[in-house]
Design a protein around this motif. Structure first.
Motif, mmCIF file in Angstrom:
data_model
loop_
_atom_site.group_PDB
_atom_site.id
_atom_site.type_symbol
_atom_site.label_atom_id
_atom_site.label_comp_id
_atom_site.label_asym_id
_atom_site.label_seq_id
_atom_site.Cartn_x
_atom_site.Cartn_y
_atom_site.Cartn_z
ATOM 1 N N LEU A 30 0.829 -1.204 0.000
ATOM 2 C CA LEU A 30 0.000 0.000 0.000
ATOM 3 C C LEU A 30 0.864 1.255 0.000
ATOM 4 O O LEU A 30 0.542 2.260 -0.658
ATOM 5 C CB LEU A 30 -0.924 -0.028 1.225
ATOM 6 C CG LEU A 30 -1.900 1.126 1.399
ATOM 7 C CD1 LEU A 30 -3.239 0.601 1.921
ATOM 8 C CD2 LEU A 30 -1.356 2.169 2.371
ATOM 9 N N LEU A 31 1.982 1.217 0.725
ATOM 10 C CA LEU A 31 2.873 2.379 0.777
ATOM 11 C C LEU A 31 3.538 2.661 -0.565
ATOM 12 O O LEU A 31 3.955 3.790 -0.829
ATOM 13 C CB LEU A 31 3.938 2.175 1.857
ATOM 14 C CG LEU A 31 3.415 2.159 3.296
ATOM 15 C CD1 LEU A 31 4.559 1.909 4.285
ATOM 16 C CD2 LEU A 31 2.711 3.472 3.658
ATOM 17 N N PHE A 32 3.624 1.643 -1.429
ATOM 18 C CA PHE A 32 4.163 1.886 -2.774
ATOM 19 C C PHE A 32 3.237 2.780 -3.594
ATOM 20 O O PHE A 32 3.659 3.382 -4.577
ATOM 21 C CB PHE A 32 4.405 0.570 -3.511
ATOM 22 C CG PHE A 32 5.541 -0.227 -2.955
ATOM 23 C CD1 PHE A 32 6.770 0.365 -2.721
ATOM 24 C CD2 PHE A 32 5.396 -1.564 -2.646
ATOM 25 C CE1 PHE A 32 7.826 -0.355 -2.195
ATOM 26 C CE2 PHE A 32 6.441 -2.294 -2.117
ATOM 27 C CZ PHE A 32 7.666 -1.689 -1.896
ATOM 28 N N VAL A 33 1.986 2.860 -3.183
ATOM 29 C CA VAL A 33 1.046 3.789 -3.801
ATOM 30 C C VAL A 33 1.034 5.109 -3.035
ATOM 31 O O VAL A 33 1.017 6.189 -3.626
ATOM 32 C CB VAL A 33 -0.371 3.185 -3.841
ATOM 33 C CG1 VAL A 33 -1.378 4.205 -4.378
ATOM 34 C CG2 VAL A 33 -0.384 1.926 -4.693
ATOM 35 N N ALA A 34 1.056 5.024 -1.703
ATOM 36 C CA ALA A 34 0.954 6.225 -0.877
ATOM 37 C C ALA A 34 2.168 7.136 -1.007
ATOM 38 O O ALA A 34 2.029 8.367 -1.061
ATOM 39 C CB ALA A 34 0.765 5.829 0.588
ATOM 40 N N TYR A 35 3.362 6.564 -1.082
ATOM 41 C CA TYR A 35 4.573 7.390 -1.145
ATOM 42 C C TYR A 35 4.625 8.258 -2.404
ATOM 43 O O TYR A 35 4.902 9.460 -2.312
ATOM 44 C CB TYR A 35 5.823 6.504 -1.030
ATOM 45 C CG TYR A 35 6.289 6.291 0.401
ATOM 46 C CD1 TYR A 35 5.388 5.906 1.389
ATOM 47 C CD2 TYR A 35 7.616 6.467 0.771
ATOM 48 C CE1 TYR A 35 5.802 5.702 2.698
ATOM 49 C CE2 TYR A 35 8.045 6.267 2.080
ATOM 50 C CZ TYR A 35 7.132 5.884 3.031
ATOM 51 O OH TYR A 35 7.539 5.710 4.328
ATOM 52 N N PRO A 36 4.386 7.693 -3.603
ATOM 53 C CA PRO A 36 4.391 8.567 -4.782
ATOM 54 C C PRO A 36 3.329 9.667 -4.728
ATOM 55 O O PRO A 36 3.578 10.797 -5.156
ATOM 56 C CB PRO A 36 4.107 7.592 -5.935
ATOM 57 C CG PRO A 36 4.599 6.284 -5.446
ATOM 58 C CD PRO A 36 4.283 6.271 -3.982
ATOM 59 N N VAL B 277 -4.437 -2.092 -5.437
ATOM 60 C CA VAL B 277 -5.621 -1.685 -6.194
ATOM 61 C C VAL B 277 -6.546 -0.844 -5.329
ATOM 62 O O VAL B 277 -7.087 0.182 -5.781
ATOM 63 C CB VAL B 277 -6.371 -2.931 -6.730
ATOM 64 C CG1 VAL B 277 -7.644 -2.525 -7.455
ATOM 65 C CG2 VAL B 277 -5.459 -3.724 -7.668
ATOM 66 N N LEU B 278 -6.729 -1.242 -4.065
ATOM 67 C CA LEU B 278 -7.598 -0.504 -3.166
ATOM 68 C C LEU B 278 -6.985 0.825 -2.729
ATOM 69 O O LEU B 278 -7.706 1.769 -2.390
ATOM 70 C CB LEU B 278 -7.903 -1.349 -1.925
ATOM 71 C CG LEU B 278 -8.667 -2.658 -2.160
ATOM 72 C CD1 LEU B 278 -8.775 -3.438 -0.859
ATOM 73 C CD2 LEU B 278 -10.053 -2.374 -2.727
ATOM 74 N N ALA B 279 -5.651 0.893 -2.745
ATOM 75 C CA ALA B 279 -4.978 2.092 -2.240
ATOM 76 C C ALA B 279 -5.266 3.322 -3.092
ATOM 77 O O ALA B 279 -5.358 4.442 -2.567
ATOM 78 C CB ALA B 279 -3.474 1.851 -2.174
ATOM 79 N N ILE B 280 -5.398 3.144 -4.403
ATOM 80 C CA ILE B 280 -5.605 4.295 -5.288
ATOM 81 C C ILE B 280 -6.884 5.043 -4.949
ATOM 82 O O ILE B 280 -6.854 6.257 -4.688
ATOM 83 C CB ILE B 280 -5.577 3.849 -6.770
ATOM 84 C CG1 ILE B 280 -4.187 3.316 -7.129
ATOM 85 C CG2 ILE B 280 -5.961 5.019 -7.690
ATOM 86 C CD1 ILE B 280 -4.093 2.747 -8.529
ATOM 87 N N PRO B 281 -8.056 4.379 -4.896
ATOM 88 C CA PRO B 281 -9.263 5.121 -4.500
ATOM 89 C C PRO B 281 -9.241 5.566 -3.040
ATOM 90 O O PRO B 281 -9.776 6.627 -2.708
ATOM 91 C CB PRO B 281 -10.395 4.130 -4.762
ATOM 92 C CG PRO B 281 -9.764 2.783 -4.786
ATOM 93 C CD PRO B 281 -8.384 3.010 -5.319
ATOM 94 N N LEU B 282 -8.624 4.753 -2.169
ATOM 95 C CA LEU B 282 -8.573 5.112 -0.746
ATOM 96 C C LEU B 282 -7.851 6.426 -0.542
ATOM 97 O O LEU B 282 -8.370 7.353 0.124
ATOM 98 C CB LEU B 282 -7.878 3.995 0.046
ATOM 99 C CG LEU B 282 -7.676 4.246 1.546
ATOM 100 C CD1 LEU B 282 -9.008 4.276 2.271
ATOM 101 C CD2 LEU B 282 -6.765 3.171 2.151
ATOM 102 N N TYR B 283 -6.644 6.564 -1.112
ATOM 103 C CA TYR B 283 -5.857 7.773 -0.915
ATOM 104 C C TYR B 283 -6.377 8.942 -1.756
ATOM 105 O O TYR B 283 -6.225 10.104 -1.368
ATOM 106 C CB TYR B 283 -4.386 7.501 -1.225
ATOM 107 C CG TYR B 283 -3.668 6.840 -0.069
ATOM 108 C CD1 TYR B 283 -3.106 7.597 0.950
ATOM 109 C CD2 TYR B 283 -3.582 5.450 0.019
ATOM 110 C CE1 TYR B 283 -2.464 7.005 2.023
ATOM 111 C CE2 TYR B 283 -2.944 4.842 1.088
ATOM 112 C CZ TYR B 283 -2.391 5.614 2.085
ATOM 113 O OH TYR B 283 -1.764 5.026 3.159
#
Length: 498
Positions: free
Chosen positions: A306-312, A448-454
């Motif tokens: 998930l952090l691989f999505v959150a960090y960018p 996949v869930l991280a994109i809409p979540l963040y």
């Protein structure tokens, strides 16, 4: 024929005849003069008697093979945007390249774990690993998104051999204290791999080499470490070792009645499918310790992806770091993982060594104190990341939040794995296979869930929610530290030790 190749004094039976701890698919050994066993506690064929230098070399080689797999799991995340543009598909579609690889890791252990407890460790591991290396070729040459997605899934399935088999491989030849150190090495490579993959992927994609070279780098690594492993790693699964010994003795002595215990119980295809392939799922359903540890491991690994999505999003989109600079905050996570590994090595060589010397053995629950520490470091790191994410705040506090996140992640992943191995002994590969299946499906869904979540909640709120979930899991190792020994008494798969 040496009489010790067939029968040994009673006082040596604990090493000469593999116990149920080392024979998961076999029944207790009857006294039979034609059963081939180890020739004594110092038999060089016994994996436990390997030279120390070779044991540690094997541990490092297995670690680097696993590093390549976990490196591959995340490295493609850096190429999502450029490949989406090149192939004319959405970013969400290309994000599946990471998720499908991780989900693929869930499919392989259904076969790999039980196979390694029937056919030995080496053959299933390297058949799968060669397939993983070869699967990089169509990805590197791909002219469509579908080719990438299909062979990323194939690569994930093949790569699962490492995660399903290595834990049992290590348990075959390391004593309890050294096993803790070896698992620290293995677990560190498992978690450092995705972080390094994120950094290297970002650098390569932005260089003149282009995104395809992240695939070729993976293939080159896999070929190098796989070749070294094939040459260096012996077969260590005791029933297979004894079966090979029996075959040699039959040929050299002409005594055709000689056989190993495993040869008395041939396994046909139907028995393998019905009994052995179902074991990981049965263990998950029937073993509460395995179930809760699996859920905790799955959440923890999912948090890393998930952090691989959150960090960018945080560093590149909100703080306007360059693409390469936005990947460098992963370094503190790596530092935290290393710190966690060092702590476990110190704990193993001090506390566990003293308990082993005093009591003659190490209880599985003795592995849990470092995990309890990690259970609180992980939410601290996530809350720290969340509450320092505002672009108006200096970025360094947010960057440094990766250290407690890395420490917590490593302590949880490492000690939970050691705990499972200690409980289930030679059934460990089936237990680990079940864990890998569940954690791969759950962790694979996180990117996949991280994109809409963040996108909807923002960095602060989304990361705080994940931190609260991590806090909710924190009591798990505490409860098992207090009550795990009682729960283990009800287990059908944990060998009973008097």
């Amino acid at each position: 024929m040496d009489e010790h190749d067939v029968q040994v004094p009673a006082d040596l039976q604990y090493r000469a005849v593999p116990s149920t701890e080392r024979q998961p698919l076999l029944n207790d050994h009857p006294k039979d003069p034609y059963i081939v066993v180890f020739s004594g506690p110092n038999d060089p064929l016994d994996p436990m008697n390997m030279e120390p230098w070779r044991k540690w070399l094997c541990a490092f080689v297995l670690g680097f093979m696993t590093f390549t797999v976990t490196f591959s799991s995340s490295v493609f995340s850096a190429a999502v945007n450029v490949t989406a543009e090149e192939f004319g598909v959405s970013v969400e579609t290309m994000a599946l390249a990471t998720s499908l690889f991780i989900i693929g890791l869930a499919a392989g252990p259904v076969l790999m774990g039980p196979s390694s407890e029937l056919f030995g460790r080496k053959a299933p591991l390297f058949i799968a690993y060669v397939t993983f290396v070869l699967s990089q070729i169509p990805v590197g040459l791909a002219q469509s998104a579908y080719t990438v997605l299909i062979f990323r899934l194939v690569g994930g399935v093949a790569a699962s051999g490492s995660s399903a088999i290595v834990g049992g491989y290590l348990a075959d030849f390391f004593a309890p204290v050294q096993l803790g150190v070896a698992i620290a090495i293995y677990s560190a490579t498992t978690l450092i791999g995705p972080s390094v993959g994120g950094i290297v992927g970002g650098i390569v994609v932005q260089s003149s080499l282009g995104w395809r070279w992240i695939v070729w780098l993976t293939m080159i690594q896999g070929f190098i470490f796989g070749s070294i492993g094939f040459l260096m790693l012996p077969e260590t699964y005791v029933p297979v070792v004894l079966t090979r010994k029996a075959k040699r003795l039959r040929l050299t002595t002409g005594e055709w009645a000689l056989h190993s215990k495993s040869e008395e119980e041939p396994v046909d295809v139907m028995k393998f499918v019905v009994i052995y392939l179902s074991r990981p799922f049965l263990m998950l359903c029937l073993e509460p310790i395995l179930l809760f540890m699996t859920l905790y491991i799955s959440f923890t690994l999912g948090t890393i992806y998930l952090l691989f999505v959150a960090y960018p999003i945080s560093f590149e989109q909100e703080r306007h770091f360059g693409h390469i600079s936005a990947s460098l905050p992963f370094i503190p996570i790596i530092v935290g993982i290393i710190i966690g590994s060092v702590y476990v090595v110190y704990y193993s060589m001090t506390t566990l060594k003293v308990k082993l010397a005093k009591n003659g053995r190490v209880e599985p629950e003795d592995r849990l104190p470092p995990m309890i520490v990690g259970a609180f470091f992980l939410p601290i790191g996530l809350f720290w990341f969340a509450w320092t994410s505002a672009p108006t705040i200096n970025p360094w506090p947010q960057i440094l939040s990766g250290i407690p996140t890395g420490i917590g992640t490593q302590l949880i992943m490492l000690q939970s794995l050691a705990y499972i191995i200690d409980i289930y002994k030679s059934n460990a590969n089936s237990a680990i296979a079940g864990t890998v299946i569940v954690r791969s499906f759950i962790a694979g869904s996180f990117p996949v869930l991280a994109i809409p979540l963040y996108s909807r909640l923002g960095i602060s709120w989304a990361s705080s929610i994940v931190g609260l979930m991590a806090l909710a899991f924190a009591p798990v190792p505490i409860l098992f530290y207090l009550y795990g020994s009682k729960v283990r008494q009800l287990s059908r798969y944990s060998p009973k030790i008097s």
